[in-house]
Write a protein that holds these residues in place. Sequence first.
Motif, PDB file in Angstrom:
ATOM      1  N   TYR A   1       0.846  -1.185   0.000  1.00  0.00           N
ATOM      2  CA  TYR A   1       0.000   0.000   0.000  1.00  0.00           C
ATOM      3  C   TYR A   1       0.888   1.244   0.000  1.00  0.00           C
ATOM      4  CZ  TYR A   1      -3.341  -3.379   2.039  1.00  0.00           C
ATOM      5  OH  TYR A   1      -4.124  -4.481   2.287  1.00  0.00           O
ATOM      6  N   SER A   2       0.490   2.262  -0.756  1.00  0.00           N
ATOM      7  CA  SER A   2       1.176   3.553  -0.725  1.00  0.00           C
ATOM      8  C   SER A   2       0.118   4.653  -0.606  1.00  0.00           C
ATOM      9  CB  SER A   2       1.998   3.775  -1.993  1.00  0.00           C
ATOM     10  OG  SER A   2       3.040   2.832  -2.091  1.00  0.00           O
ATOM     11  N   THR A   3       0.242   5.466   0.428  1.00  0.00           N
ATOM     12  CA  THR A   3      -0.689   6.572   0.648  1.00  0.00           C
ATOM     13  C   THR A   3       0.067   7.885   0.547  1.00  0.00           C
ATOM     14  OG1 THR A   3      -2.113   5.246   2.088  1.00  0.00           O
ATOM     15  CG2 THR A   3      -2.304   7.639   2.266  1.00  0.00           C
ATOM     16  N   TYR A   4      -0.444   8.795  -0.268  1.00  0.00           N
ATOM     17  CA  TYR A   4       0.192  10.083  -0.525  1.00  0.00           C
ATOM     18  C   TYR A   4      -0.667  11.203   0.067  1.00  0.00           C
ATOM     19  CZ  TYR A   4       2.491   7.260  -4.119  1.00  0.00           C
ATOM     20  OH  TYR A   4       3.177   6.268  -4.778  1.00  0.00           O
ATOM     21  N   TYR A   5      -0.016  12.128   0.759  1.00  0.00           N
ATOM     22  CA  TYR A   5      -0.742  13.311   1.239  1.00  0.00           C
ATOM     23  C   TYR A   5       0.261  14.383   1.640  1.00  0.00           C
ATOM     24  CZ  TYR A   5       0.381  11.858   6.042  1.00  0.00           C
ATOM     25  OH  TYR A   5       1.040  11.507   7.193  1.00  0.00           O
ATOM     26  N   PHE A   6      -0.209  15.624   1.656  1.00  0.00           N
ATOM     27  CA  PHE A   6       0.593  16.741   2.130  1.00  0.00           C
ATOM     28  C   PHE A   6       0.177  17.062   3.562  1.00  0.00           C
ATOM     29  CE2 PHE A   6       1.007  17.207  -2.421  1.00  0.00           C
ATOM     30  CZ  PHE A   6       2.327  17.588  -2.568  1.00  0.00           C
ATOM     31  N   SER A   7       1.154  17.343   4.418  1.00  0.00           N
ATOM     32  CA  SER A   7       0.870  17.594   5.831  1.00  0.00           C
ATOM     33  C   SER A   7      -0.098  18.743   6.023  1.00  0.00           C
ATOM     34  CB  SER A   7       2.173  17.877   6.593  1.00  0.00           C
ATOM     35  OG  SER A   7       2.982  16.728   6.645  1.00  0.00           O
ATOM     36  N   GLN A   8      -0.041  19.720   5.134  1.00  0.00           N
ATOM     37  CA  GLN A   8      -0.907  20.885   5.277  1.00  0.00           C
ATOM     38  C   GLN A   8      -2.369  20.567   4.986  1.00  0.00           C
ATOM     39  OE1 GLN A   8       2.013  20.680   3.837  1.00  0.00           O
ATOM     40  NE2 GLN A   8       3.239  22.536   4.063  1.00  0.00           N
ATOM     41  N   ASP A   9      -2.650  19.414   4.386  1.00  0.00           N
ATOM     42  CA  ASP A   9      -4.025  18.996   4.108  1.00  0.00           C
ATOM     43  C   ASP A   9      -4.085  17.480   4.245  1.00  0.00           C
ATOM     44  OD1 ASP A   9      -6.651  18.843   3.406  1.00  0.00           O
ATOM     45  OD2 ASP A   9      -6.377  19.407   1.299  1.00  0.00           O
ATOM     46  N   ALA A  10      -3.900  17.007   5.481  1.00  0.00           N
ATOM     47  CA  ALA A  10      -3.777  15.574   5.729  1.00  0.00           C
ATOM     48  C   ALA A  10      -5.049  14.803   5.405  1.00  0.00           C
ATOM     49  CB  ALA A  10      -3.378  15.332   7.188  1.00  0.00           C
TER      50      ALA A  10
ATOM     51  N   SER B   1      -0.348  19.996  -4.030  1.00  0.00           N
ATOM     52  CA  SER B   1       0.442  20.591  -2.955  1.00  0.00           C
ATOM     53  C   SER B   1      -0.250  21.857  -2.462  1.00  0.00           C
ATOM     54  CB  SER B   1       1.843  20.937  -3.465  1.00  0.00           C
ATOM     55  OG  SER B   1       1.767  21.965  -4.442  1.00  0.00           O
ATOM     56  N   PRO B   2       0.046  22.281  -1.224  1.00  0.00           N
ATOM     57  CA  PRO B   2      -0.551  23.518  -0.723  1.00  0.00           C
ATOM     58  C   PRO B   2      -0.016  24.728  -1.478  1.00  0.00           C
ATOM     59  CG  PRO B   2       1.110  22.707   0.793  1.00  0.00           C
ATOM     60  CD  PRO B   2       0.908  21.633  -0.229  1.00  0.00           C
ATOM     61  N   CYS B   3      -0.847  25.765  -1.571  1.00  0.00           N
ATOM     62  CA  CYS B   3      -0.364  27.014  -2.163  1.00  0.00           C
ATOM     63  C   CYS B   3       0.680  27.620  -1.232  1.00  0.00           C
ATOM     64  CB  CYS B   3      -1.522  27.992  -2.362  1.00  0.00           C
ATOM     65  SG  CYS B   3      -2.581  27.567  -3.759  1.00  0.00           S
ATOM     66  N   GLY B   4       1.631  28.270  -1.819  1.00  0.00           N
ATOM     67  CA  GLY B   4       2.739  28.818  -1.050  1.00  0.00           C
ATOM     68  C   GLY B   4       4.037  28.416  -1.694  1.00  0.00           C
ATOM     69  N   ALA B   5       5.097  28.410  -0.934  1.00  0.00           N
ATOM     70  CA  ALA B   5       6.408  28.103  -1.487  1.00  0.00           C
ATOM     71  C   ALA B   5       7.024  26.846  -0.888  1.00  0.00           C
ATOM     72  CB  ALA B   5       7.359  29.279  -1.264  1.00  0.00           C
ATOM     73  N   THR B   6       6.339  26.231   0.103  1.00  0.00           N
ATOM     74  CA  THR B   6       6.859  25.007   0.711  1.00  0.00           C
ATOM     75  C   THR B   6       5.707  24.065   1.007  1.00  0.00           C
ATOM     76  OG1 THR B   6       6.728  25.908   2.952  1.00  0.00           O
ATOM     77  CG2 THR B   6       8.825  26.178   1.784  1.00  0.00           C
ATOM     78  N   GLY B   7       6.023  22.797   1.097  1.00  0.00           N
ATOM     79  CA  GLY B   7       5.029  21.788   1.455  1.00  0.00           C
ATOM     80  C   GLY B   7       5.725  20.522   1.889  1.00  0.00           C
ATOM     81  N   ILE B   8       5.095  19.771   2.777  1.00  0.00           N
ATOM     82  CA  ILE B   8       5.648  18.504   3.229  1.00  0.00           C
ATOM     83  C   ILE B   8       4.845  17.377   2.601  1.00  0.00           C
ATOM     84  CG2 ILE B   8       6.146  17.025   5.202  1.00  0.00           C
ATOM     85  CD1 ILE B   8       6.412  19.545   6.897  1.00  0.00           C
ATOM     86  N   LEU B   9       5.477  16.644   1.700  1.00  0.00           N
ATOM     87  CA  LEU B   9       4.853  15.501   1.051  1.00  0.00           C
ATOM     88  C   LEU B   9       5.178  14.246   1.853  1.00  0.00           C
ATOM     89  CD1 LEU B   9       3.388  14.102  -1.326  1.00  0.00           C
ATOM     90  CD2 LEU B   9       5.624  13.977  -2.473  1.00  0.00           C
ATOM     91  N   ASN B  10       4.141  13.503   2.205  1.00  0.00           N
ATOM     92  CA  ASN B  10       4.306  12.250   2.930  1.00  0.00           C
ATOM     93  C   ASN B  10       3.927  11.083   2.026  1.00  0.00           C
ATOM     94  OD1 ASN B  10       4.657  13.365   5.865  1.00  0.00           O
ATOM     95  ND2 ASN B  10       2.851  14.418   5.047  1.00  0.00           N
ATOM     96  N   VAL B  11       4.745  10.046   2.026  1.00  0.00           N
ATOM     97  CA  VAL B  11       4.447   8.816   1.296  1.00  0.00           C
ATOM     98  C   VAL B  11       4.511   7.682   2.305  1.00  0.00           C
ATOM     99  CG1 VAL B  11       5.019   7.333  -0.651  1.00  0.00           C
ATOM    100  CG2 VAL B  11       5.559   9.785  -0.765  1.00  0.00           C
ATOM    101  N   ASN B  12       3.338   7.176   2.698  1.00  0.00           N
ATOM    102  CA  ASN B  12       3.270   6.129   3.707  1.00  0.00           C
ATOM    103  C   ASN B  12       3.192   4.774   3.010  1.00  0.00           C
ATOM    104  OD1 ASN B  12       3.053   4.723   6.062  1.00  0.00           O
ATOM    105  ND2 ASN B  12       0.960   5.369   6.541  1.00  0.00           N
TER     106      ASN B  12
END
Length: 213
Positions: free
Chosen positions: A120-129, A165-176
């Motif tokens: 299983y692979s789950t993708y999400y950005f921390s700013q919108d979990a 990705s979140p709007c802005g200039a940075t984002g944390i991408l998580n791949v579980n």
Amino acid sequence: MRSFVALLAPVLAAANPIGIIGNGDTPKPDEITIVSASASGNGCPQGTVTTDLSPDRKVITFGFDAFQVYTGPGTGPADKSKNCQLHLNLKYPGGFQFAVVESTYHGYAQLETGVTGTFYSTYYFSQDAAATTTTRTSIDGGGLWADGQVYTKQDQVPTASVIWSPCGATGILNVNNRIALTSSNSSASGQISDDDATVAFTQQVHVSWQACK
């Protein structure tokens, strides 16, 4: 050493664009950089993971010493399922978002008849979990898998499930990533051994862009 390579390759869908704006108006994909990265989970406990970030900060390789699952006589529930979550702190042009739409994984599995391995692979950005997309691939044991084989897992994220990705200039991408073994035969054995994962943002086809709204 058996190898597991996970190449994160978000791609631009040429035949079926995902609501992106014209290429002439978008940033260059090479403007995405990896600021920092880490890993967590029972498949990659502290002290069992190494990282190697390329000089241009677009490719990172994780090395795992403990991301392995087993089933068969003498094994317990904790041996049959492990997860390792990759956390990528990314920097990209302000005013734009990018989407993860495709990923490719390679690994090794040895599964006797009656044993099934699932990745299983789950993708999400921390700013919108709450906005996640999950892919699932299974391998049924027996046949050529009984002797052990390298496999490829190709994720095709459906258009309706694409996360931005979140709007802005940075984002944390998580791949579980989680690997699990189940068995309908208590005497059958199986294993999946994952040694390294490579995440890259290197080619023009790796990202889809849209302007922030």
